[in-house]
Write a protein that holds these residues in place. Structure first.
Motif, PDB file in Angstrom:
ATOM      1  N   LEU A   1       0.824  -1.212   0.000  1.00  0.00           N
ATOM      2  CA  LEU A   1       0.000   0.000   0.000  1.00  0.00           C
ATOM      3  C   LEU A   1       0.855   1.258   0.000  1.00  0.00           C
ATOM      4  O   LEU A   1       0.502   2.249  -0.656  1.00  0.00           O
ATOM      5  CB  LEU A   1      -0.937  -0.012   1.213  1.00  0.00           C
TER       6      LEU A   1
ATOM      7  N   VAL B   1       0.359   3.967  -2.920  1.00  0.00           N
ATOM      8  CA  VAL B   1       0.029   5.376  -2.680  1.00  0.00           C
ATOM      9  C   VAL B   1       1.113   6.277  -3.246  1.00  0.00           C
ATOM     10  O   VAL B   1       0.821   7.284  -3.911  1.00  0.00           O
ATOM     11  CB  VAL B   1      -0.170   5.626  -1.170  1.00  0.00           C
TER      12      VAL B   1
ATOM     13  N   GLN C   1       0.795   6.276  -7.069  1.00  0.00           N
ATOM     14  CA  GLN C   1      -0.452   6.760  -7.655  1.00  0.00           C
ATOM     15  C   GLN C   1      -0.670   8.257  -7.454  1.00  0.00           C
ATOM     16  O   GLN C   1      -1.464   8.864  -8.173  1.00  0.00           O
ATOM     17  CB  GLN C   1      -1.641   5.992  -7.073  1.00  0.00           C
TER      18      GLN C   1
ATOM     19  N   LEU D   1       0.931   5.969   5.644  1.00  0.00           N
ATOM     20  CA  LEU D   1       0.702   6.540   4.325  1.00  0.00           C
ATOM     21  C   LEU D   1       1.170   7.992   4.247  1.00  0.00           C
ATOM     22  O   LEU D   1       1.544   8.467   3.168  1.00  0.00           O
ATOM     23  CB  LEU D   1      -0.769   6.400   3.941  1.00  0.00           C
TER      24      LEU D   1
ATOM     25  N   ILE E   1      -5.126  11.881   1.573  1.00  0.00           N
ATOM     26  CA  ILE E   1      -5.198  10.422   1.631  1.00  0.00           C
ATOM     27  C   ILE E   1      -6.257  10.067   2.654  1.00  0.00           C
ATOM     28  O   ILE E   1      -6.305  10.650   3.735  1.00  0.00           O
ATOM     29  CB  ILE E   1      -3.847   9.807   2.055  1.00  0.00           C
TER      30      ILE E   1
ATOM     31  N   ASP F   1      -7.996   6.492   4.435  1.00  0.00           N
ATOM     32  CA  ASP F   1      -7.995   5.036   4.569  1.00  0.00           C
ATOM     33  C   ASP F   1      -9.001   4.672   5.652  1.00  0.00           C
ATOM     34  O   ASP F   1      -8.638   4.302   6.768  1.00  0.00           O
ATOM     35  CB  ASP F   1      -6.584   4.569   4.942  1.00  0.00           C
TER      36      ASP F   1
ATOM     37  N   VAL G   1      -6.735  10.443  -2.543  1.00  0.00           N
ATOM     38  CA  VAL G   1      -6.244   9.074  -2.674  1.00  0.00           C
ATOM     39  C   VAL G   1      -7.004   8.240  -1.651  1.00  0.00           C
ATOM     40  O   VAL G   1      -6.817   8.392  -0.447  1.00  0.00           O
ATOM     41  CB  VAL G   1      -4.729   8.992  -2.427  1.00  0.00           C
ATOM     42  N   TYR G   2      -7.880   7.390  -2.138  1.00  0.00           N
ATOM     43  CA  TYR G   2      -8.789   6.629  -1.280  1.00  0.00           C
ATOM     44  C   TYR G   2      -8.310   5.180  -1.227  1.00  0.00           C
ATOM     45  O   TYR G   2      -8.247   4.499  -2.247  1.00  0.00           O
ATOM     46  CB  TYR G   2     -10.202   6.704  -1.863  1.00  0.00           C
ATOM     47  N   VAL G   3      -7.992   4.703  -0.012  1.00  0.00           N
ATOM     48  CA  VAL G   3      -7.616   3.309   0.213  1.00  0.00           C
ATOM     49  C   VAL G   3      -8.820   2.619   0.829  1.00  0.00           C
ATOM     50  O   VAL G   3      -9.284   3.006   1.905  1.00  0.00           O
ATOM     51  CB  VAL G   3      -6.391   3.200   1.134  1.00  0.00           C
TER      52      VAL G   3
ATOM     53  N   GLU H   1      -8.610  -5.167  -1.428  1.00  0.00           N
ATOM     54  CA  GLU H   1      -8.244  -3.768  -1.153  1.00  0.00           C
ATOM     55  C   GLU H   1      -8.181  -2.996  -2.456  1.00  0.00           C
ATOM     56  O   GLU H   1      -7.635  -3.501  -3.446  1.00  0.00           O
ATOM     57  CB  GLU H   1      -6.882  -3.716  -0.449  1.00  0.00           C
TER      58      GLU H   1
ATOM     59  N   LEU I   1      -7.361   0.919  -4.327  1.00  0.00           N
ATOM     60  CA  LEU I   1      -6.636   2.181  -4.181  1.00  0.00           C
ATOM     61  C   LEU I   1      -7.020   3.070  -5.364  1.00  0.00           C
ATOM     62  O   LEU I   1      -6.705   2.765  -6.516  1.00  0.00           O
ATOM     63  CB  LEU I   1      -5.122   1.911  -4.176  1.00  0.00           C
TER      64      LEU I   1
END
Length: 421
Positions: free
Chosen positions: A250, A254, A257, A279, A348, A350, A373-375, A412, A414
């Motif tokens: 991850l 991140v 991306q 992150l 970000i 999460d 940025v969506y986890v 998962e 991303l």
């Protein structure tokens, strides 16, 4: 037709559903069938008859198997055990690994369409579920660095049976690392205990933490995990990705991306639901130690560890707060100049399995950062949030998916989103 509780029926399984089960129909009613595969014909035991629109069922015999069926990787969860005694936690263990990922992809893409309203021709619907390095060679085994076991009134230690809160005795834990499996007290009686957590110590051993009637017995000292060149301190019962390769996967995802053209190191960048700073550190690794970043986490101990873990980043801060309240207060008290800065920020998030939710997403739409940025650890919750974000003027720029939980239904995702042009 009236189907009595625990009746056995023959079913043709048609497709996969979210939650690790497949779908069949009986007299027009949907039946969610565990331990089956799309394309199979199975004999199943109806296990619940209290829903007006669907039933649940457990496979007891495979009449026509899928070519993707394999012997279950965990004897304690296999068809040979009565459904009431099958261990939970490996609901895809009877499926070959590549096909597990295909089924997870199907669930993710279906969720993107139904809940995220993503058009059929959107490139993200061609996403593939990527394996973590080394998992194929290990047949998806030995990856769990943390295991939670339960204790019944007789002191028996084990996982819950699938889809229940009934403890079942097991002989092995094939998804756990060797150290965690070895340390797990599967053959002991722990009278008076309620739960046992077995946790990798971040090196080669494992710790056993026993919870009993409000008391916790264990070492209690923090754990140090290493990702790349950076170490992360966390509480032994604090959150950390359970797959030994997940944190690195991850972090790299991140870092790679994040869109360089949308990034401003001096903007009020955020790491929401930031935990111990994993992150946030990934962002700083990509854009330099002077990157301004604030982690937001409701667990004060995690926040303290985040502050420690990011101590070399002079523009990094850590705040203990609920994310919804933090964003509401930040927006309420922001000056016009600060609001202008929000539009240059990278955020970000999460969130937990339930997703960010309507209030947080609404605040993010008002915050209107340059990129999100969506986890995501749940495809349906993520897709609901995605639908709200796209309706509010954001577009999905990229999507990746990772198989961080082999032999389970979890996947998962991303995603990167930016304001629509």
């Amino acid at each position: 037709m009236t189907t009595e509780h625990s009746a056995e029926v023959d079913l043709d399984v048609t497709n996969v559903a979210h939650g690790g089960v497949s779908v069949a129909r009986l007299d027009g009613r949907v039946v969610f069938v565990a331990d089956s595969l799309p394309g199979e014909r199975v004999r199943a035991r109806i296990s619940a008859d209290d829903h007006s629109s669907f039933w649940r069922a457990e496979t007891v015999e495979v009449l026509e198997p899928s070519p993707h069926r394999r012997p279950h990787i965990w004897a304690d969860a296999a068809l040979e055990r009565d459904p009431a005694r099958r261990a939970g936690g490996a609901e895809f263990g009877h499926i070959e690994l590549p096909w597990q990922r295909e089924l997870k992809r199907q669930v993710l893409v279906d969720s993107l369409g139904r809940f995220g309203k993503l058009p059929e021709d959107h490139p993200a619907r061609g996403v593939e579920v990527e394996a973590v390095e080394g998992d194929d060679a290990a047949n998806g085994l030995g990856w769990r660095t943390r295991v939670s076991l339960h204790v019944d009134d007789d002191g028996i230690v084990g996982p819950y049976a699938a889809r229940s809160h009934r403890v079942v005795a097991v002989d092995t834990l094939p998804l756990a690392t060797a150290a965690v499996e070895y340390a797990s007290p599967l053959d002991e009686r722990l009278s008076g205990a309620e739960r046992v957590d077995v946790i990798s110590d971040g090196r080669r051993g494992a710790r056993v933490v026993v919870r009993a009637e409000g008391r916790t017995a264990g070492a209690g000292t923090p754990i140090t995990e290493r990702v790349g060149e950076r170490e992360f301190r966390l509480e032994e019962l604090g959150f950390w990705q359970v797959h030994h390769g997940a944190a690195a996967t991850l972090s790299t995802g991140v870092r790679d991306q994040l869109l360089e053209g949308e990034f401003d190191a001096d903007a009020p960048n955020l790491d929401l639901y930031g935990g111990v700073g994993l992150l946030a550190a990934a962002m700083a690794t990509r854009f330099g130690p002077a990157t301004r970043i604030e982690t937001v986490e409701s667990d004060r101990r995690a926040t303290g560890n985040a502050e420690f873990n990011l101590r070399d980043l002079k523009a990094a801060t850590a705040v203990t707060a609920r994310v919804d309240r933090y964003l509401t207060n930040r927006l309420k008290n922001a000056t016009a100049e600060e609001r202008g800065g929000f539009s240059r920020a990278s955020v970000i998030l999460d969130p937990p399995r339930a997703g960010a939710g309507k209030q947080v997403v609404a605040s993010l739409l008002e915050f209107r950062p340059a990129q999100l940025v969506y986890v995501a650890c749940d495809p349906v919750a993520f897709s609901r949030d995605l639908g709200q974000l796209t309706a509010g003027g954001y577009e999905l720029r990229s999507l990746r998916a990772f198989d961080l939980f082999p032999h389970t239904h979890h996947v998962e995702a991303l995603a990167v989103l930016t304001p629509a042009s």
